[in-house]
Each structure stands twice: as C-alpha cells, then as structure tokens.
Design an enzyme around this catalytic site. Structure first.
Site, short mmCIF file in Angstrom:
data_model
loop_
_atom_site.label_atom_id
_atom_site.label_comp_id
_atom_site.label_asym_id
_atom_site.label_seq_id
_atom_site.Cartn_x
_atom_site.Cartn_y
_atom_site.Cartn_z
N HIS A 17 -6.84 -10.63 4.21
CA HIS A 17 -7.93 -10.32 3.28
C HIS A 17 -7.43 -9.41 2.15
O HIS A 17 -7.75 -9.62 0.99
CB HIS A 17 -9.08 -9.58 3.99
CG HIS A 17 -9.78 -10.37 5.06
ND1 HIS A 17 -10.02 -9.87 6.32
CD2 HIS A 17 -10.30 -11.62 5.06
CE1 HIS A 17 -10.67 -10.77 7.04
NE2 HIS A 17 -10.84 -11.85 6.31
N LYS A 41 -24.21 -13.38 15.67
CA LYS A 41 -22.91 -13.00 16.24
C LYS A 41 -22.93 -11.53 16.59
O LYS A 41 -23.46 -10.71 15.84
CB LYS A 41 -21.81 -13.22 15.20
CG LYS A 41 -21.19 -14.60 15.22
CD LYS A 41 -19.86 -14.51 14.46
CE LYS A 41 -19.45 -15.83 13.84
NZ LYS A 41 -18.44 -15.64 12.81
N ARG A 93 -5.85 -20.65 3.99
CA ARG A 93 -4.67 -20.39 4.82
C ARG A 93 -3.88 -21.65 5.10
O ARG A 93 -2.66 -21.65 5.05
CB ARG A 93 -5.09 -19.79 6.16
CG ARG A 93 -5.34 -18.32 6.09
CD ARG A 93 -6.11 -17.84 7.26
NE ARG A 93 -7.48 -18.32 7.18
CZ ARG A 93 -8.49 -17.84 7.88
NH1 ARG A 93 -8.27 -16.87 8.73
NH2 ARG A 93 -9.69 -18.30 7.75
N SER A 131 -9.25 -12.85 11.56
CA SER A 131 -9.88 -11.73 12.25
C SER A 131 -10.02 -12.04 13.74
O SER A 131 -9.81 -11.16 14.58
CB SER A 131 -11.26 -11.46 11.65
OG SER A 131 -11.15 -11.10 10.31
P1 ADP Z 1 -11.93 -14.96 9.15
O1 ADP Z 1 -11.94 -16.38 8.61
O2 ADP Z 1 -10.56 -14.42 9.37
O3 ADP Z 1 -12.90 -14.65 10.22
P2 ADP Z 1 -13.62 -14.02 7.04
O4 ADP Z 1 -14.82 -14.80 7.35
O5 ADP Z 1 -13.81 -12.55 6.90
O6 ADP Z 1 -12.38 -14.09 7.97
O7 ADP Z 1 -12.94 -14.65 5.73
C1 ADP Z 1 -13.32 -14.37 4.43
C2 ADP Z 1 -12.44 -15.12 3.48
O8 ADP Z 1 -11.10 -14.64 3.59
C3 ADP Z 1 -12.34 -16.63 3.70
O9 ADP Z 1 -12.26 -17.27 2.45
C4 ADP Z 1 -11.05 -16.79 4.46
O10 ADP Z 1 -10.46 -18.06 4.24
C5 ADP Z 1 -10.22 -15.71 3.83
N1 ADP Z 1 -9.13 -15.28 4.70
C6 ADP Z 1 -9.22 -14.81 5.96
N2 ADP Z 1 -7.99 -14.54 6.47
C7 ADP Z 1 -7.10 -14.84 5.48
C8 ADP Z 1 -5.68 -14.82 5.38
N3 ADP Z 1 -4.92 -14.43 6.40
N4 ADP Z 1 -5.11 -15.21 4.22
C9 ADP Z 1 -5.90 -15.63 3.20
N5 ADP Z 1 -7.23 -15.69 3.22
C10 ADP Z 1 -7.84 -15.31 4.35
#
Ligand code: ADP
Length: 161
Positions: A17, A41, A93, A131
């Site tokens: 992130h 959740k 990703r 996450s």
């Molecule tokens: P997760 O998908 O890890 O539960 P979130 O819902 O908080 O995380 O994701 C928010 C945004 O951040 C999404 O667009 C997701 O694709 C992106 N994201 C999450 N992890 C990464 C990463 N390691 N690299 C790039 N983008 C990421």
C-alpha cells in the site's frame, strides 16, 4: 492533477500500500486515503485504530502534507461524488487482481461516469503481499517485518500481548 482517492481496507497497511501511496503522491497533488468500513467483516484493527496507525505512518515517512486519511461506508462512488473526486487509484499485483478490478471499475463508471480509475502496478518486491497474507503469517508467529512499517508491526504486537 487534483485529488485522487485511494480506497481500501488497509487492515493492516502494508509496504505494498505504501508503495502505491508514495508513487501516487508524485503523480497527483493530493491523495485522499479512504478506509472502507465493512460491517460484515471483523477486522484485525478497528477503524479508529487503522486511522491512527495510517496517519502515524504517513507522518513518519513525511507525506502528511500530501495524504489525508479518512473513512467511509457504503458505495465508494457516493463517497467520491460527495468529495467531488474524479480519480480513484487502485493497485494491481497480479493478473488475478485484474479481472475483479476491471469489473469494479466498469461498474463504478456506470454509477459515476466522471470517475476514472487509475491503476498503478505494484513494485515487484511487493507483488505477493496482501493484508490477509500478512495477518495469516503473523498469527502463526512468522516474521512480517519486511512487509509492514515498524509502526504497524508494533501495533500488531500490542494487540496480541
Ligand atoms: P488487500 O487487497 O491487501 O486486502 P486492500 O483492500 O486494503 O488490501 O487494498 C486496497 C488497494 O491496494 C487495492 O487496489 C489493492 O489492489 C491494493 N494493494 C494491496 N496490496 C498491494 C500490493 N502489495 N501492491 C500493490 N497494490 C496493493
């Protein structure tokens, strides 16, 4: 370029992130990080905890003048419209993210036509970090210090003490 919304659960905030936040903040004037509250959740960190942790990390890396942390419930497009935001940032990703993200961006376009989704590719070293995976590894005592900022790591440790 004006303000861009970066929505997510950030439970917890990872280096993946942070990489997206840093890169987006060099392209856009300002980033509004919107924490999604999902009543279905049970999160690891409460919304208030996440807000505080993310603010602390953003401060720590010197981006507090570029990034504002907020939260919203309900539809992301409604929140974006309310804030008069026309760009949303998503991280990609792997190919596996693509299908869902494409559908989501198309759906959002039907709900709010002026909204553009901008995808930023993950840095390769963070491409496998999510996450959920971080929480899973942490739960079983694995070392996650390469995947989350020390502020996040400390708060996670506090939770289980
Ligand atoms: P997760 O998908 O890890 O539960 P979130 O819902 O908080 O995380 O994701 C928010 C945004 O951040 C999404 O667009 C997701 O694709 C992106 N994201 C999450 N992890 C990464 C990463 N390691 N690299 C790039 N983008 C990421």
């Amino acid at each position: 370029m004006a303000v861009a919304l970066y929505p997510g659960s950030f439970d917890p905030l990872t280096y993946g992130h942070l990489d997206i936040i840093k890169r987006a903040s060099s392209v856009f004037n300002h980033i509004l990080l919107g924490i999604i509250t999902n009543p279905n959740k049970t999160p690891f960190f409460s919304l208030e905890e996440r807000k505080k942790i993310i603010k602390d990390v953003i401060d720590n890396i010197g981006l507090s003048n570029k990034v504002t942390v907020d939260s919203f419930d309900g539809l992301m497009v409604n929140y974006a419209r309310e804030k008069n935001i026309k760009v949303v940032i998503r991280g990609l990703r792997a190919v596996s993210d693509f299908e869902y993200e494409l559908a989501l961006s198309m759906m959002n376009k039907t709900l709010y036509n002026e909204l553009e989704t901008v995808f930023l590719m993950t840095a390769s070293e963070y491409s496998f970090i999510s996450s959920n995976l971080v929480k899973e590894v942490f739960k079983y005592g694995g070392d996650i210090s390469n995947y989350v900022h020390p502020i996040v790591f400390n708060e996670m440790l506090k939770k289980i003490r």
